[in-house]
Design a protein around this motif. Structure first.
Motif, PDB file in Angstrom:
ATOM      1  N   GLN A   1      -8.610 -35.445   0.727  1.00 15.72           N
ATOM      2  CA  GLN A   1      -7.756 -35.576   1.903  1.00 15.72           C
ATOM      3  C   GLN A   1      -7.061 -34.248   2.200  1.00 15.72           C
ATOM      4  O   GLN A   1      -6.954 -33.837   3.363  1.00 15.72           O
ATOM      5  CB  GLN A   1      -6.723 -36.688   1.683  1.00 15.72           C
ATOM      6  CG  GLN A   1      -5.917 -37.010   2.940  1.00 15.72           C
ATOM      7  CD  GLN A   1      -5.001 -38.210   2.742  1.00 15.72           C
ATOM      8  OE1 GLN A   1      -4.971 -38.822   1.680  1.00 15.72           O
ATOM      9  NE2 GLN A   1      -4.246 -38.536   3.774  1.00 15.72           N
ATOM     10  N   TYR A   2      -6.596 -33.582   1.153  1.00 20.33           N
ATOM     11  CA  TYR A   2      -6.017 -32.246   1.334  1.00 20.33           C
ATOM     12  C   TYR A   2      -7.046 -31.311   1.968  1.00 20.33           C
ATOM     13  O   TYR A   2      -6.742 -30.552   2.900  1.00 20.33           O
ATOM     14  CB  TYR A   2      -5.585 -31.674  -0.016  1.00 20.33           C
ATOM     15  CG  TYR A   2      -4.186 -32.028  -0.459  1.00 20.33           C
ATOM     16  CD1 TYR A   2      -3.079 -31.401   0.090  1.00 20.33           C
ATOM     17  CD2 TYR A   2      -3.971 -32.976  -1.459  1.00 20.33           C
ATOM     18  CE1 TYR A   2      -1.791 -31.699  -0.332  1.00 20.33           C
ATOM     19  CE2 TYR A   2      -2.694 -33.294  -1.886  1.00 20.33           C
ATOM     20  CZ  TYR A   2      -1.608 -32.654  -1.330  1.00 20.33           C
ATOM     21  OH  TYR A   2      -0.340 -32.951  -1.744  1.00 20.33           O
ATOM     22  N   TYR A   3      -8.272 -31.335   1.449  1.00 24.71           N
ATOM     23  CA  TYR A   3      -9.323 -30.467   1.964  1.00 24.71           C
ATOM     24  C   TYR A   3      -9.587 -30.738   3.449  1.00 24.71           C
ATOM     25  O   TYR A   3      -9.822 -29.815   4.235  1.00 24.71           O
ATOM     26  CB  TYR A   3     -10.617 -30.675   1.184  1.00 24.71           C
ATOM     27  CG  TYR A   3     -10.618 -30.189  -0.242  1.00 24.71           C
ATOM     28  CD1 TYR A   3      -9.661 -29.282  -0.720  1.00 24.71           C
ATOM     29  CD2 TYR A   3     -11.597 -30.637  -1.134  1.00 24.71           C
ATOM     30  CE1 TYR A   3      -9.685 -28.834  -2.027  1.00 24.71           C
ATOM     31  CE2 TYR A   3     -11.644 -30.183  -2.444  1.00 24.71           C
ATOM     32  CZ  TYR A   3     -10.680 -29.295  -2.895  1.00 24.71           C
ATOM     33  OH  TYR A   3     -10.716 -28.862  -4.189  1.00 24.71           O
ATOM     34  N   GLU A   4      -9.600 -32.021   3.810  1.00 21.39           N
ATOM     35  CA  GLU A   4      -9.899 -32.384   5.190  1.00 21.39           C
ATOM     36  C   GLU A   4      -8.841 -31.855   6.152  1.00 21.39           C
ATOM     37  O   GLU A   4      -9.147 -31.382   7.247  1.00 21.39           O
ATOM     38  CB  GLU A   4     -10.010 -33.907   5.315  1.00 21.39           C
ATOM     39  CG  GLU A   4     -10.388 -34.375   6.710  1.00 21.39           C
ATOM     40  CD  GLU A   4     -10.553 -35.885   6.784  1.00 21.39           C
ATOM     41  OE1 GLU A   4     -10.707 -36.395   7.904  1.00 21.39           O
ATOM     42  OE2 GLU A   4     -10.534 -36.548   5.726  1.00 21.39           O
TER      43      GLU A   4
ATOM     44  N   GLY B   1       0.602 -36.556   4.112  1.00 17.13           N
ATOM     45  CA  GLY B   1       1.119 -37.010   5.396  1.00 17.13           C
ATOM     46  C   GLY B   1       1.907 -35.927   6.108  1.00 17.13           C
ATOM     47  O   GLY B   1       1.804 -35.761   7.333  1.00 17.13           O
ATOM     48  N   PHE B   2       2.698 -35.184   5.344  1.00 11.90           N
ATOM     49  CA  PHE B   2       3.486 -34.097   5.930  1.00 11.90           C
ATOM     50  C   PHE B   2       2.563 -33.024   6.508  1.00 11.90           C
ATOM     51  O   PHE B   2       2.781 -32.522   7.615  1.00 11.90           O
ATOM     52  CB  PHE B   2       4.412 -33.504   4.875  1.00 11.90           C
ATOM     53  CG  PHE B   2       5.186 -32.300   5.334  1.00 11.90           C
ATOM     54  CD1 PHE B   2       5.963 -32.346   6.475  1.00 11.90           C
ATOM     55  CD2 PHE B   2       5.128 -31.113   4.625  1.00 11.90           C
ATOM     56  CE1 PHE B   2       6.676 -31.237   6.901  1.00 11.90           C
ATOM     57  CE2 PHE B   2       5.836 -30.004   5.026  1.00 11.90           C
ATOM     58  CZ  PHE B   2       6.605 -30.062   6.175  1.00 11.90           C
ATOM     59  N   LEU B   3       1.510 -32.657   5.755  1.00  8.73           N
ATOM     60  CA  LEU B   3       0.600 -31.632   6.251  1.00  8.73           C
ATOM     61  C   LEU B   3      -0.135 -32.097   7.509  1.00  8.73           C
ATOM     62  O   LEU B   3      -0.389 -31.305   8.421  1.00  8.73           O
ATOM     63  CB  LEU B   3      -0.399 -31.252   5.164  1.00  8.73           C
ATOM     64  CG  LEU B   3       0.174 -30.535   3.940  1.00  8.73           C
ATOM     65  CD1 LEU B   3      -0.939 -30.203   2.948  1.00  8.73           C
ATOM     66  CD2 LEU B   3       0.920 -29.271   4.328  1.00  8.73           C
ATOM     67  N   ALA B   4      -0.471 -33.369   7.561  1.00 11.97           N
ATOM     68  CA  ALA B   4      -1.110 -33.898   8.765  1.00 11.97           C
ATOM     69  C   ALA B   4      -0.165 -33.800   9.962  1.00 11.97           C
ATOM     70  O   ALA B   4      -0.584 -33.469  11.088  1.00 11.97           O
ATOM     71  CB  ALA B   4      -1.534 -35.346   8.534  1.00 11.97           C
ATOM     72  N   TYR B   5       1.135 -34.058   9.720  1.00 11.04           N
ATOM     73  CA  TYR B   5       2.125 -33.914  10.798  1.00 11.04           C
ATOM     74  C   TYR B   5       2.222 -32.462  11.258  1.00 11.04           C
ATOM     75  O   TYR B   5       2.236 -32.174  12.458  1.00 11.04           O
ATOM     76  CB  TYR B   5       3.486 -34.406  10.325  1.00 11.04           C
ATOM     77  CG  TYR B   5       4.595 -34.070  11.289  1.00 11.04           C
ATOM     78  CD1 TYR B   5       4.730 -34.762  12.491  1.00 11.04           C
ATOM     79  CD2 TYR B   5       5.495 -33.040  11.010  1.00 11.04           C
ATOM     80  CE1 TYR B   5       5.733 -34.443  13.396  1.00 11.04           C
ATOM     81  CE2 TYR B   5       6.497 -32.715  11.901  1.00 11.04           C
ATOM     82  CZ  TYR B   5       6.611 -33.417  13.091  1.00 11.04           C
ATOM     83  OH  TYR B   5       7.594 -33.093  13.993  1.00 11.04           O
ATOM     84  N   VAL B   6       2.296 -31.539  10.281  1.00 13.60           N
ATOM     85  CA  VAL B   6       2.370 -30.118  10.629  1.00 13.60           C
ATOM     86  C   VAL B   6       1.164 -29.721  11.473  1.00 13.60           C
ATOM     87  O   VAL B   6       1.284 -28.995  12.466  1.00 13.60           O
ATOM     88  CB  VAL B   6       2.448 -29.263   9.348  1.00 13.60           C
ATOM     89  CG1 VAL B   6       2.256 -27.789   9.677  1.00 13.60           C
ATOM     90  CG2 VAL B   6       3.790 -29.481   8.649  1.00 13.60           C
ATOM     91  N   LYS B   7      -0.007 -30.192  11.102  1.00 12.10           N
ATOM     92  CA  LYS B   7      -1.212 -29.853  11.853  1.00 12.10           C
ATOM     93  C   LYS B   7      -1.157 -30.405  13.273  1.00 12.10           C
ATOM     94  O   LYS B   7      -1.687 -29.790  14.206  1.00 12.10           O
ATOM     95  CB  LYS B   7      -2.445 -30.382  11.116  1.00 12.10           C
ATOM     96  CG  LYS B   7      -3.750 -29.849  11.673  1.00 12.10           C
ATOM     97  CD  LYS B   7      -4.891 -30.062  10.710  1.00 12.10           C
ATOM     98  CE  LYS B   7      -6.167 -29.442  11.252  1.00 12.10           C
ATOM     99  NZ  LYS B   7      -7.280 -29.504  10.285  1.00 12.10           N
ATOM    100  N   SER B   8      -0.497 -31.554  13.455  1.00 13.93           N
ATOM    101  CA  SER B   8      -0.368 -32.130  14.792  1.00 13.93           C
ATOM    102  C   SER B   8       0.477 -31.271  15.724  1.00 13.93           C
ATOM    103  O   SER B   8       0.433 -31.432  16.946  1.00 13.93           O
ATOM    104  CB  SER B   8       0.230 -33.542  14.705  1.00 13.93           C
ATOM    105  OG  SER B   8       1.641 -33.482  14.440  1.00 13.93           O
ATOM    106  N   LEU B   9       1.246 -30.329  15.147  1.00 12.92           N
ATOM    107  CA  LEU B   9       2.053 -29.412  15.947  1.00 12.92           C
ATOM    108  C   LEU B   9       1.240 -28.195  16.385  1.00 12.92           C
ATOM    109  O   LEU B   9       1.802 -27.202  16.831  1.00 12.92           O
ATOM    110  CB  LEU B   9       3.266 -28.944  15.137  1.00 12.92           C
ATOM    111  CG  LEU B   9       4.216 -30.040  14.630  1.00 12.92           C
ATOM    112  CD1 LEU B   9       5.335 -29.429  13.794  1.00 12.92           C
ATOM    113  CD2 LEU B   9       4.781 -30.838  15.788  1.00 12.92           C
ATOM    114  N   HIS B  10      -0.086 -28.275  16.241  1.00 15.18           N
ATOM    115  CA  HIS B  10      -1.015 -27.210  16.610  1.00 15.18           C
ATOM    116  C   HIS B  10      -0.906 -26.008  15.671  1.00 15.18           C
ATOM    117  O   HIS B  10      -1.119 -24.860  16.088  1.00 15.18           O
ATOM    118  CB  HIS B  10      -0.807 -26.784  18.062  1.00 15.18           C
ATOM    119  CG  HIS B  10      -0.872 -27.923  19.031  1.00 15.18           C
ATOM    120  ND1 HIS B  10      -2.048 -28.601  19.304  1.00 15.18           N
ATOM    121  CD2 HIS B  10       0.095 -28.538  19.757  1.00 15.18           C
ATOM    122  CE1 HIS B  10      -1.804 -29.566  20.172  1.00 15.18           C
ATOM    123  NE2 HIS B  10      -0.519 -29.559  20.460  1.00 15.18           N
TER     124      HIS B  10
END
Length: 326
Positions: free
Chosen positions: A98-101, A63-72
């Motif tokens: 999920q990590y890979y995605e 979830g944290f990595l998905a948030y980081v990715k949302s910051l471009h």
């Protein structure tokens, strides 16, 4: 200038091993055109860098990595994972995928590691890149062994094991191989599994098992331990290939290492490979190693190809591939 943020799971540095050492060597040897920021949950700087490099796939960071990715940001993932019969049943494949995605790039330590993860977890090969493990060239420089021998209370010939005491490192097999030849095994590291350490103590009475504790990487006693041992034993359940084995090789020690993992991609035919579950084979490999005259072939091979400054340039190249220079 490229900026990248490094992140790892919260308890990684409590008992650091090779994976954590790799992170800190990346920091130490990263060239000046790349600034590394160590992620601090109390003072986050997530918007200062466009690359976020996450190490390990311990549960809970998705979830944290998905948030980081949302910051471009571009997310780089270092799995530090090798899969075989000892750990395959404990893997959450849905979580790994999920990590890979989320990841834009997946950095592995070898080509064979990519093959392994492809077989067991369907790693997206188009995202996968290789950055090998490395070694400090300081281990090549000869140092006196007097301080090490005094600290370890060792006078004659000895075998060496460096790594956290845990089942995965298979120190019991090293102890039994040492006992078969009547040599002491000096173990340097931390105790990660107390019950396994107690089993090592029971199996290595007298001077067979000599646990002397941890030494920092820049401690000359560690270099002396590598340089003056009769052989370095590393018959773990898996290795990728293990920074300690690279250090031992750079220091000139003969190496006996597990065939499970990526060691052959690094060491070619210059070391002895063993089945970690075949005690007789480990004993025989050690006996063969000690019967041969030493050469500098292994040392030259490792120093020429796997110094940290050389290795980190691979990582910088992969960052540049992501297209960010600020």
């Amino acid at each position: 200038m490229i900026k990248t943020i490094f992140n790892v799971h919260p308890y990684a540095m409590e008992l650091p091993g090779g994976g954590e050492m790799q992170i800190m060597k990346y920091v130490q040897y990263m060239p000046g055109e790349c600034e590394v920021i160590l992620h601090d949950i109390w003072r986050p700087r997530l918007r200062e860098a466009r690359i976020f490099h996450h190490f390990h796939m311990v549960s809970g960071a998705e979830g944290f990595l998905a948030y980081v990715k949302s910051l471009h940001s571009k997310v780089v993932l270092s799995p530090n994972l090798w899969i075989n019969a000892t750990n395959s049943e404990n893997l959450d494949l849905a979580q790994i995928r999920q990590y890979y995605e989320i990841a834009d790039m997946i950095v592995c330590n070898s080509r064979v590691e990519i093959d392994n993860l492809s077989e067991f977890t369907d790693i997206p090969r188009e995202k996968a890149r290789v950055v090998p493990n490395g070694v400090d060239l300081s281990f090549v420089t000869p140092v006196s062994d007097s301080d090490f021998r005094s600290w370890a209370d060792i006078r004659g010939p000895y075998l060496l094991s460096v790594g956290n005491i845990e089942r995965r490192k298979n120190q019991l097999a090293s102890i039994r191989a040492a006992r078969s030849l009547g040599l002491p095994l000096i173990c340097i590291g931390r105790i990660r599994e107390k019950e396994y350490f107690d089993a090592c103590v029971r199996d290595g009475p007298g001077d067979t098992f000599r646990f002397v504790g941890h030494l920092d990487q820049d401690d000359p006693r560690l270099a002396a331990a590598y340089q003056n041992c009769e052989a370095f034993l590393f018959p773990g359940q898996l290795e990728t290939p293990g920074i300690a084995a690279l250090e031992a090789a750079a220091a000139g020690a003969p190496v006996i290492i597990t065939k499970e993992g990526s060691a052959r991609e690094y060491f070619s035919d210059l070391v002895e490979y063993v089945d970690p579950n075949d005690q007789d084979a480990i004993n025989a490999a050690l006996a063969r190693t000690l019967s041969r005259p030493r050469t500098n072939d292994l040392r030259h091979h490792i120093v020429s190809n796997y110094s940290w400054p050389h290795v980190v340039m691979h990582l910088l190249g992969h960052y540049l591939e992501l297209g960010f220079n600020k």
